[in-house]
Write a protein that holds these residues in place. Structure first.
Motif, PDB file in Angstrom:
ATOM      1  N   GLY A   1       0.781  -1.236   0.000  1.00 36.55           N
ATOM      2  CA  GLY A   1       0.000   0.000   0.000  1.00 36.55           C
ATOM      3  C   GLY A   1       0.807   1.276   0.000  1.00 36.55           C
ATOM      4  O   GLY A   1       0.230   2.371  -0.086  1.00 36.55           O
TER       5      GLY A   1
ATOM      6  N   LYS B   1      -0.578   4.743  -1.601  1.00 32.56           N
ATOM      7  CA  LYS B   1      -0.714   5.930  -0.751  1.00 32.56           C
ATOM      8  C   LYS B   1      -0.002   7.132  -1.382  1.00 32.56           C
ATOM      9  O   LYS B   1      -0.516   8.257  -1.366  1.00 32.56           O
ATOM     10  CB  LYS B   1      -0.123   5.623   0.630  1.00 32.56           C
ATOM     11  CG  LYS B   1      -0.321   6.723   1.670  1.00 32.56           C
ATOM     12  CD  LYS B   1       0.229   6.256   3.013  1.00 32.56           C
ATOM     13  CE  LYS B   1       0.056   7.331   4.081  1.00 32.56           C
ATOM     14  NZ  LYS B   1       0.597   6.879   5.402  1.00 32.56           N
TER      15      LYS B   1
ATOM     16  N   GLN C   1      -1.957   8.244  -4.540  1.00 30.48           N
ATOM     17  CA  GLN C   1      -3.259   8.803  -4.179  1.00 30.48           C
ATOM     18  C   GLN C   1      -3.134  10.244  -3.700  1.00 30.48           C
ATOM     19  O   GLN C   1      -3.928  11.109  -4.085  1.00 30.48           O
ATOM     20  CB  GLN C   1      -3.923   7.956  -3.098  1.00 30.48           C
ATOM     21  CG  GLN C   1      -5.331   8.444  -2.750  1.00 30.48           C
ATOM     22  CD  GLN C   1      -6.006   7.565  -1.726  1.00 30.48           C
ATOM     23  OE1 GLN C   1      -5.350   6.817  -1.013  1.00 30.48           O
ATOM     24  NE2 GLN C   1      -7.320   7.635  -1.640  1.00 30.48           N
ATOM     25  N   CYS C   2      -2.116  10.515  -2.897  1.00 32.60           N
ATOM     26  CA  CYS C   2      -1.962  11.889  -2.397  1.00 32.60           C
ATOM     27  C   CYS C   2      -1.604  12.844  -3.532  1.00 32.60           C
ATOM     28  O   CYS C   2      -2.006  14.005  -3.524  1.00 32.60           O
ATOM     29  CB  CYS C   2      -0.942  11.951  -1.252  1.00 32.60           C
ATOM     30  SG  CYS C   2       0.795  11.890  -1.722  1.00 32.60           S
TER      31      CYS C   2
ATOM     32  N   SER D   1       1.112  13.381   3.919  1.00 37.43           N
ATOM     33  CA  SER D   1       0.512  12.051   3.867  1.00 37.43           C
ATOM     34  C   SER D   1       1.328  11.030   4.663  1.00 37.43           C
ATOM     35  O   SER D   1       0.767  10.120   5.287  1.00 37.43           O
ATOM     36  CB  SER D   1       0.381  11.601   2.408  1.00 37.43           C
ATOM     37  OG  SER D   1      -0.261  10.373   2.310  1.00 37.43           O
ATOM     38  N   PHE D   2       2.648  11.188   4.657  1.00 39.66           N
ATOM     39  CA  PHE D   2       3.540  10.238   5.349  1.00 39.66           C
ATOM     40  C   PHE D   2       4.084  10.814   6.658  1.00 39.66           C
ATOM     41  O   PHE D   2       5.117  10.353   7.149  1.00 39.66           O
ATOM     42  CB  PHE D   2       4.695   9.841   4.425  1.00 39.66           C
ATOM     43  CG  PHE D   2       4.295   8.926   3.306  1.00 39.66           C
ATOM     44  CD1 PHE D   2       4.340   7.548   3.451  1.00 39.66           C
ATOM     45  CD2 PHE D   2       3.854   9.439   2.095  1.00 39.66           C
ATOM     46  CE1 PHE D   2       3.965   6.699   2.423  1.00 39.66           C
ATOM     47  CE2 PHE D   2       3.471   8.603   1.057  1.00 39.66           C
ATOM     48  CZ  PHE D   2       3.529   7.227   1.216  1.00 39.66           C
TER      49      PHE D   2
END
Length: 483
Positions: free
Chosen positions: A333, A337, A340-341, A380-381
């Motif tokens: 994933g 991820k 997607q961001c 995001s991370f």
């Protein structure tokens, strides 16, 4: 029926439009034609800049609008006799009054929404197509202005709308069943959503409009008329020995256009490729030149079959973003991820590469998206970065992508070695490499300062004669001197 699309340089002034008129006369002598035109050269930029100025309360927007209006009024005066100018001049003035009213509203609110931006940008093609239609009608040609914006149906993703092909196809079939003219003139780039609001198809969308219509009515041929004689083996501004490509496959054309060959807007190829419609790229200023045929059914000579590649494309202003960390190894994933961001911020990923260790992922994007992408990825991370499982995204700037493209590269051994060896022998360092499973494209990321050199040495290696002429002078005494 043929679809003819003319770009901004082809309709830049009255002299060029007269050339366009001659091409339309010739092409419509045996076939019905649909003519799609861009805005006059630089007009869309003037309109968008005027709206942007108004949004920050810069009154210079009025001067930009005046410049655009004068451009259209002068064109009418040059193309239409004085006795017939009045209604068309009033038409142009009325619509520029409408544009000014929109910009006045933007100025008061201090806000420019995507929907209003599309509305303002749409006037360029709307006005140019009406003026050209009036010129053809004055010349007693059996022509009709067609409001393509009402026929091409899209979603409401303003500034880059997605086409509903089923509804659009039905609209065009019904339209052409009702009208039997020889020539139809319409604006490119613009469409409408289900509520009737104006949308646009992205910059370069006039090509796309023409391709959408060609696919909708199963046209015999799509012609893109521009200011160059087809696609070239390389950018002639970088490689002086670049030459036109006579025939090329849809997939090859798509690869070249994606990586910087600006002759055609990349999404334009898909609709005609699906319907197997021939696409020709021709030069308005040299209509007798062969141009480039994009097709499934290529007539390739034996010599051309031996050619490994069809072209070299390059794209500047590239940034590499690298996400790495031990916390990425074996964790599903992570890639999803990351992408997607970026997708949520509408950032286009140009190139992707990932090591088999899964320790890092590197992507290439355009420089203009760098800050937005950096913030999106780090946000995001954020939890992974705090726990040291992933490092903050690493950024490298000042880069270019150079791509070698060709169907004949499939299963041909030694192509990559030849390409990398050529670059290495000329002191060009490769930062990242990507090759799709289709094997029709090998892309490398290099320093932007090396791009021109890279394109030239690769063009020489893959497209120029292997027999090189050298000048040798021998002098000396003894055996050399005697001979």
């Amino acid at each position: 029926m043929k679809i003819l699309k003319f770009g901004g340089t082809s309709v830049a002034n009255s002299q060029n439009i007269l050339l366009v008129e001659n091409i339309i006369k010739k092409e419509s002598s045996n076939d019905n034609v649909v003519v799609i035109v861009s805005a006059l050269h630089s007009v869309t930029d003037l309109l968008i800049n005027a709206a942007a100025y108004a949004s920050v309360k810069n009154e210079d927007y009025l001067q930009l609008l005046k410049n655009a209006e004068e451009k259209h009024l002068n064109l009418v005066k040059e193309l239409i006799p004085v006795s017939e100018q009045s209604s068309l001049l009033s038409f142009v003035k009325k619509h520029f009054n409408d544009i000014e009213d929109l910009c006045n509203g933007i100025f008061v609110l201090g806000e420019l929404t995507p929907r209003i931006k599309d509305k303002i940008a749409s006037y360029g093609e709307f006005l140019s197509s009406n003026i050209i239609a009036a010129r053809l009608q004055h010349q007693k040609m059996d022509s009709l202005w067609m409001n393509t914006a009402e026929l091409i149906r899209t979603d409401s993703n303003f500034t880059h709308a997605k086409v509903n092909f089923n509804i659009t196809e039905g609209n065009f079939k019904n339209y052409f069943n009702k009208h039997q003219n020889r020539i139809f003139i319409g604006p490119g780039f613009i469409a409408s959503d289900e509520k009737g609001h104006t949308t646009t198809l992205g910059r370069g969308g006039s090509d796309y409009s023409a391709a959408i219509i060609a696919a909708a009515i199963h046209a015999d041929e799509l012609q893109i008329w521009t200011d160059v004689s087809g696609m070239m083996t390389a950018d002639p501004r970088l490689a002086s020995h670049a030459k036109p490509i006579a025939e090329i496959s849809y997939h090859e054309a798509m690869e070249l256009s994606h990586f910087g060959a600006k002759v055609i807007y990349p999404p334009s190829i898909q609709p005609v490729m699906v319907k197997n419609i021939n696409l020709k790229i021709k030069n308005t200023f040299d209509p007798e030149a062969q141009g480039t045929l994009v097709s499934h059914n290529l007539n390739i000579s034996e010599n051309e079959k031996q050619q490994v590649a069809v072209g070299i494309s390059n794209m500047d202003n590239i940034v590499l973003l690298t996400l790495e960390g031990s916390g990425m190894v074996g964790i599903p994933g992570i890639s999803a991820k990351l992408f997607q961001c970026l997708s949520q911020e509408k950032i286009n990923v140009i190139l992707i590469t990932q090591g088999s260790s899964e320790h890092s992922i590197t992507i290439a994007i355009h420089e203009k998206d760098m800050i937005t992408a950096e913030n999106a990825i780090n946000t995001s991370f954020a939890d992974d970065i705090d726990l040291k499982r992933v490092a903050p995204v690493k950024i490298e700037t000042g880069l270019s992508i150079v791509a070698l493209v060709g169907e004949n590269m499939k299963s041909r051994s030694g192509v990559s070695a030849k390409m990398f060896g050529c670059l290495g022998n000329n002191g060009i360092n490769i930062r990242t490499i990507a090759q799709g499973s289709s094997e029709r494209n090998i892309s490398v990321v290099i320093a932007e300062k090396d791009a021109k050199k890279a394109v030239n040495v690769l063009h020489e290696e893959f497209f120029e004669s292997e027999i090189k002429q050298i000048h040798l002078y021998i002098c000396g005494t003894g055996n050399v001197g005697k001979n």
